[in-house]
Each structure stands twice: as structure tokens, then as C-alpha cells.
Design a protein around this motif. Structure first.
Motif: not given
Length: 675
Positions: A493-513
Motif C-alpha cells: 500500500a502507498t499513501p500516494v498514487a502514480y502511473k508510469e513511475h510518476g510521469y503520467a498524469p493522474l485524475p484530479q484532485p490528485s492530492g486525494e489519491l
């Protein structure tokens, strides 16, 4: 005056550290720059007295450690006898190379040269701040490698981060301390050939204990520290950030029947969630990390190449030195390594250094086989294609590439559960939290910036009938584990979300993922490393052949099905926005069919940064490259010491095994040097 100068330098460095931390947090300076610089200055003044700066002992002028070759020179062996001489030359200052350089140079009579293609990492803020490591991806401190398109995984190429600096991938990984299953090493002893019994867990365990300095925690009193290393250079413990989300994950694991173990890094094995508190009023869950008491990353560079070590007159550490080949000579059919050729750049001067006794390749599972092949050791047909003279026909070089594939699933969390704002804060609320987290880290060395990202983990077997009842899930995939007590699935589990090692955009609001992750620990798909050209500055061809076997897909599908249950299980369910419907999020994971989950697996699979086994410790006639003493078959004074020697990938994270391998190899080499 010198005192004022040192304070000014310290202030400048602390200012840079704060600015770098703010960059980690995605802060856009612009008009606010003056305010931030003023804030940085105020905080830096508080920190100057305890700031410690390491003197630079690294060699950048390669002419100081090698002899330059004239441009018309051929192989370079004709003048190697006149080159600077060392007892041992270590190629690659990564996770294993730093260990070897430190241990071998403990003997003042042994002259050691360490060659590293990158620079130093200890003074880079992004290596020291635990949450910041992904900011080094796609920079000059990363090789920036990519696989070939993966035909069974969406037809896409995958990005492979690999650290190009001292400490190697230990300077850019997620700092999860985990040793694998004991039976994994017993399997090494079976596969390794003659005299490989010393690689069993019973015999190798002493090297895990040798490198570790475990820091007990009152919050985890159930961990028996007497079973852990107490005096090694690598500090491990519970100094990183922990989040409520990660705690909820572990509790949900217990609810669905995954057994709890207070310590997964002993002879008892890895099955069970990673930890729990014995204090009912204050439940804390956190992966044991390579983070020290100051909230900084522990890499093998910071732990083994201390200022005391770097001052040794018998150790030379050359940086920005790319090894182009190992120099070999054959006399009466006996092939030996006599030195190494290296350069700063593709078109720069080539230098050679002589190895009086041994050359050790510690360049990792990608670059070690590349260097072997460039040196004339490898599959004869492939070398001939690139017009490289075949000195040792060794078909196993570059074959049997194994990596841990991971599939990420992301969710909206309720406010206060995610720390994704440390990536790109959105709005005033998150900006304020961002600044608070930055100041908290600089003043106390605690808080969200000390997250290792993978804060909680669980290990299970896909054949566990309690977790996967045959009536509902069918018969399990074929068992690929090393034994009945070894897992083939890791969930974290990670208290952060990411796609493609953190270099692809995330759905907003990204701060709640937030995110959960499924890892295949024992893949049956195997790939290869092969030459792209005879140019050592061109990356090799990387083909992990992800998901080539249906077994690998089926195990990952089971892992996603288990995650689907976990996100519907309290307390994890209570911290997620179950009403989430964003098409790029996975709140409906539990509703998907096996066929739909297979598509997710093939579309999303990425590397967990654990490539191994491209120069396996196995008999030569079974595709092996090194023997049980890690000597290359056919070249007795050339060894390989890194993850490429793994006979099979371990069911866990690879940093600790690589360090243990290096500690054992240091003993093997010391014994040989005295013979």
C-alpha cells in the motif's frame, strides 16, 4: 575567515536543500521565490550548526588512475603492462560495488580501484530525502533505459529506471528492507552447482546480519531485535513516515485472513503482513526501511563509502568512468583478466588500468552482461554479429532475465488519508500542507517527506485455499515458489498514487489519491539482455518478455482479486470514497471478471526495479555464467557480484540480497588474495 566561508557554504547548501525539497513537492516558485528564499535562509540558520559536509575524495581526472591510450591503439592490452596497477578493479559502484570497495580496502595491503559511470549521490537532495527518489528518474543520474515493446503486455515499451551514481539503485529505490524467503536461498544452493551449499539460507544468513544495524522501536516491541543485525553499516528501522491508509491496509489484510507476523526478516519467513503495534491505543504499521534516525536515505554509498573509508590510501574511487571492456589475455589456452578499459565519454580518451589479481563486475543485471559481451565473453553467434572476437563462448551471458512485474490500482481517498499532495499540491489547503511538510522535514527530519512510499506490505501464496477457495477461484496456477513457506504474491500500500513511475498524469484532485499494488514474485516468463551494437555507450537491448506465460497472468489476476476484496473490507473500505466513479480509478475492481482483470494486467504491468539472473551462478552446461565462488566460467580471476548472479529471483525485494551477496563475495575474494 575559513569559518565564515564554511558557514556560507553550509548556508548555501541548506538553501539548495530546501529549494530542492520544494521542487519535490511540485511547488512553482515564480513570484513566490523571494519569500521562499527568505524562509529557506531562516530555517538554514537553525540547521547550520548540525550540518555535516563530506569532503570530496572522488577522482574525476581518469589519467590519475589509468593510462591514456593513443587514438590509434587497438585492444589496449599492448600497453596495459605500463598502466597503473591495482590488486582488484571493481567495475560499477552500485549497490554491490560500494560494499566490495569498502570491505576489500579494509586490508591496507590490497590496492583497490572502483570505477563508477555516474557521480556521487550522497550530496544530492533527491537521494537523501526519502520521498524524492523518483525525481531522479529521467535525469543524468538515471540510465534512462527502456525495454523493447512487450508483445504480451499491450505492445508497449517499458521504462526501466537504473541508478547511474555511486550506490546505484540503492540510491533511487523505495527503501523497503526485505530479505526474501529462506527457501529461496536453499534453492540457490541446489541450483548453484558444485560447492554451492554455502549459499543456503543457513549459511548466508550471517551476511544479512553482518551488514544490518537494526534500530528497535518501542512501537514495535514484539520484534525480537536479537534476531537482527546490530553492528553493521546499513541502518534499518522504523524511522520513515507512516500513514493511516497504510495502517488500514494491514488491518484489512488481517480481516481477510492474511496472518500477521511481527518480523518478516528472520528464519521464520515472509508470509503475513509486515508489522503491527502491541499498543492498542496507538496502532502503527510501517515497513522496515533503509532510512536512518535523521530521516535520510541509507544507500550503500552513504553506509560503506564513509569519509573514513574514502581516506584510505589503498582505495581509489573514480567517477564518471564508464567501463568499455574487460581486457583479457589468453596464454596456452588459459584466459585471464589483466585489466579494464574505461572512458568519460563516447568520444573521449580511453584509459586502461591493470589488475594484478582480480577484476570484479558489479554493474548490475543490465550492464554486467553487456560488459561481458563487449569483452568477448558470451554467446558466440551474438558476438560475431557485432564483430567482437570470441574469447570465451558462454551462451548463458544475458539470458534468463527475470524481473518482478507490478500492477498498480488507484483510488480516491477521504480527505487526510493521502499524502499525494507532496507531488503536485492543488489549491491553498494543499499548498499550506506542502510548506508545513517541508519545514517539518528540515527542522525535525520527520513527516510526509520521510515516506518510503511502500509503507505496508503483505506476502501470500496464490495457492492458499483460505484466501482463494477453489470453489470460487478454481485450481491455483502451477506452483513456481521455492518451497511451501515462500510466497508468490506481494501486496503493498502507498499513501500516494502514480502511473508510469510518476510521469503520467493522474485524475484530479490528485492530492486525494492512494494506491494498492500487486507484485508477481516468482515469474516464469524469462527474457534477455543482448547487444544493440559494439558501442559500449549505447544501451543494450532489454527484453524481459513480460507475461509470456499464462501462469504469470493468472497469478497477477488472483492478486488483483484479493485487492478487490481488501478495498471492500474495513477499515480500509472506510477510508476510501466508495462512491468514486472516475474511469481511470479502480473503485469497481471487485466487480470485474477474470477476463477484464487480465486486460488490466497486460495493459498496466510495469517493473518493480528488480532485474536479476543474467549471469547466473549455475554450472556452465546448464546455462550458468559463474561458479559458486562467482568466478566467470573460463576466466578464473574475473568475478561477477551483483543481482545478475541470482540462480533464480528471490520472492522479495532485491537490495538486501545483493548487499549480502557482496559481503559474502568480499570474504571469497579476500581468501583468494591470500592464497
Amino acid at each position: 575567515m575559513s569559518s565564515l566561508s564554511s558557514r556560507t557554504s553550509a548556508l548555501r547548501a541548506d538553501l539548495q536543500a530546501l529549494l530542492s525539497a520544494l521542487q519535490v513537492l511540485g511547488w512553482r516558485l515564480r513570484r513566490r521565490r523571494a519569500v521562499i528564499v527568505g524562509l529557506a535562509a531562516a530555517v538554514s540558520l537553525l540547521l547550520i550548526r548540525r550540518a555535516k559536509r563530506k569532503r570530496d575524495y572522488f577522482i574525476r581526472d581518469l589519467g590519475l588512475v589509468g593510462k591514456g591510450l593513443p587514438r590509434q591503439a587497438g585492444e589496449g592490452t599492448s600497453i596495459v603492462n605500463n598502466a597503473p596497477e591495482y590488486d582488484v578493479i571493481i567495475v560499477g559502484g552500485g549497490t554491490a560495488g560500494c560494499v566490495l570497495a569498502s570491505r576489500l580496502s579494509e586490508d591496507p595491503t590490497v590496492r583497490v580501484l572502483l570505477l563508477e559511470a555516474g557521480g556521487s549521490g550522497v550530496n544530492l537532495p533527491f537521494t537523501r530525502i526519502p520521498a524524492a527518489y523518483s525525481r531522479l528518474f529521467h535525469t543524468k543520474h538515471d540510465y534512462g533505459l527502456h525495454t523493447v515493446p512487450q508483445s504480451e503486455a499491450g505492445g508497449r515499451s517499458r521504462y526501466w529506471p537504473r541508478g547511474k551514481m555511486l550506490g546505484g539503485c540503492s540510491s533511487i529505490n523505495a527503501m523497503m528492507f526485505q530479505c526474501g524467503a529462506p527457501s529461496d536461498y536453499d534453492e540457490w544452493a541446489r541450483l548453484g552447482g558444485e560447492e554451492a551449499s554455502s549459499w543456503s539460507y543457513k549459511n548466508l544468513q550471517k551476511y544479512f546480519l553482518k551488514f544490518e544495524k537494526f534500530s528497535p522501536s518501542k512501537s514495535f516491541a514484539s520484534v525480537d531485535s536479537s534476531l537482527r543485525g546490530a553492528a553493521g553499516p546499513i541502518q534499518t528501522g522504523y524511522f520513515g513516515n507512516f500513514s493511516r491508509f497504510s495502517s488500514s491496509f494491514v488491518e484489512a489484510c488481517k480481516e481477510v485472513g492474511i496472518p500477521y507476523r511481527p518480523d518478516i526478516n528472520t528464519a521464520s519467513g515472509t508470509l503475513g503482513t509486515s508489522k503491527s503495534s502491541q499498543t492498542p491505543a496507538f496502532n502503527v504499521y510501517l515497513t522496515v526501511t533503509y532510512i536512518d534516525s535523521t530521516g535520510s536515505r541509507v544507500s550503500t554509498e552513504s553506509a560503506y563509502l564513509t569519509e573514513h573509508v574514502l581516506r584510505r590510501p589503498n582505495l581509489k574511487v573514480a567517477i564518471h568512468a564508464t567501463t568499455t571492456k574487460v581486457l583479457l589475455e589468453s596464454v596456452n589456452g588459459d584466459t585471464r583478466a589483466v585489466g579494464v578499459e574505461f572512458a568519460q565519454s563516447e568520444h573521449g580518451t580511453r584509459f586502461v588500468a591493470r589488475a594484478r589479481k582480480e577484476v570484479v563486475l558489479s554493474a548490475g543485471a543490465v550492464h554486467t552482461p553487456q560488459i561481458l559481451m563487449l569483452s568477448g565473453i558470451g554467446p558466440a553467434e551474438q558476438l560475431a554479429q557485432h564483430l567482437i572476437p570470441v574469447l570465451v563462448d558462454l551462451p548463458g551471458v544475458g539470458q534468463n532475465l527475470i524481473d518482478h512485474p507490478v500492477v498498480d490500482v488507484n483510488f480516491h481517498a477521504k480527505r487526510g488519508e493521502s499524502i499525494n499532495y507532496v507531488g503536485k499540491p492543488q489549491g491553498v489547503y494543499e499548498i499550506v500542507k506542502t510548506l508545513g511538510a517541508t519545514l517539518q522535514y528540515l527542522v525535525t527530519r520527520k513527516g510526509p517527506l520521510t515516506t518510503n512510499v511502500g509503507e505496508s506490505a503483505a506476502f501470500v501464496r496464490s495457492s492458499d485455499a483460505a484466501l482463494f477457495p477453489p470453489v470460487e477461484y478454481g485450481q491455483p496456477p502451477e506452483d513456481a515458489t521455492s518451497g511451501p513457506d515462500a510466497p508468490d504474491i506481494e501486496l503493498f500500500a502507498t499513501p500516494v498514487a502514480y502511473k508510469e513511475h510518476g510521469y503520467a498524469p493522474l485524475p484530479q484532485p490528485s492530492g486525494e489519491l492512494v494506491a494498492l499494488h500487486a507484485v508477481l514474485l516468482r515469474p516464469t516468463s524469462k527474457g534477455s539482455i543482448s547487444l544493440r551494437s559494439s558501442n559500449p555507450f549505447k544501451p543494450p537491448v532489454i527484453d524481459p518478455r513480460y507475461l509470456d506465460t499464462q501462469h504469470d497472468v493468472d497469478v497477477l489476476v488472483r492478486a488483483l482479486q484479493l485487492l478487490g476484496r481488501l478495498v471492500r473490507t474495513n477499515p480500509l473500505a472506510s477510508v476510501l470514497r466508495q462512491s468514486g466513479t472516475h474511469p481511470e480509478l479502480d473503485h469497481r475492481l471487485h466487480e470485474l471478471s477474470a477476463e477484464q482483470l487480465q486486460k488490466i494486467v497486460r495493459d498496466r504491468v510495469e517493473t518493480l526495479y528488480h532485474p536479476t539472473s543474467t549471469a547466473r551462478m549455475m554450472p556452465r552446461d546448464q546455462g550458468g555464467v559463474v561458479d559458486a565462488s562467482l568466478r566467470v566460467h573460463g576466466v578464473p580471476n574475473l568475478r561477477v557480484v551483483d543481482a545478475s548472479i541470482f540462480p533464480n529471483i528471490i520472492a522479495g525485494h532485491t537490495a538486501a540480497p545483493v548487499i549480502a551477496v557482496a559481503e559474502k563475495a568480499a570474504d571469497l575474494i579476500r581468501t583468494a588474495l591470500k592464497a
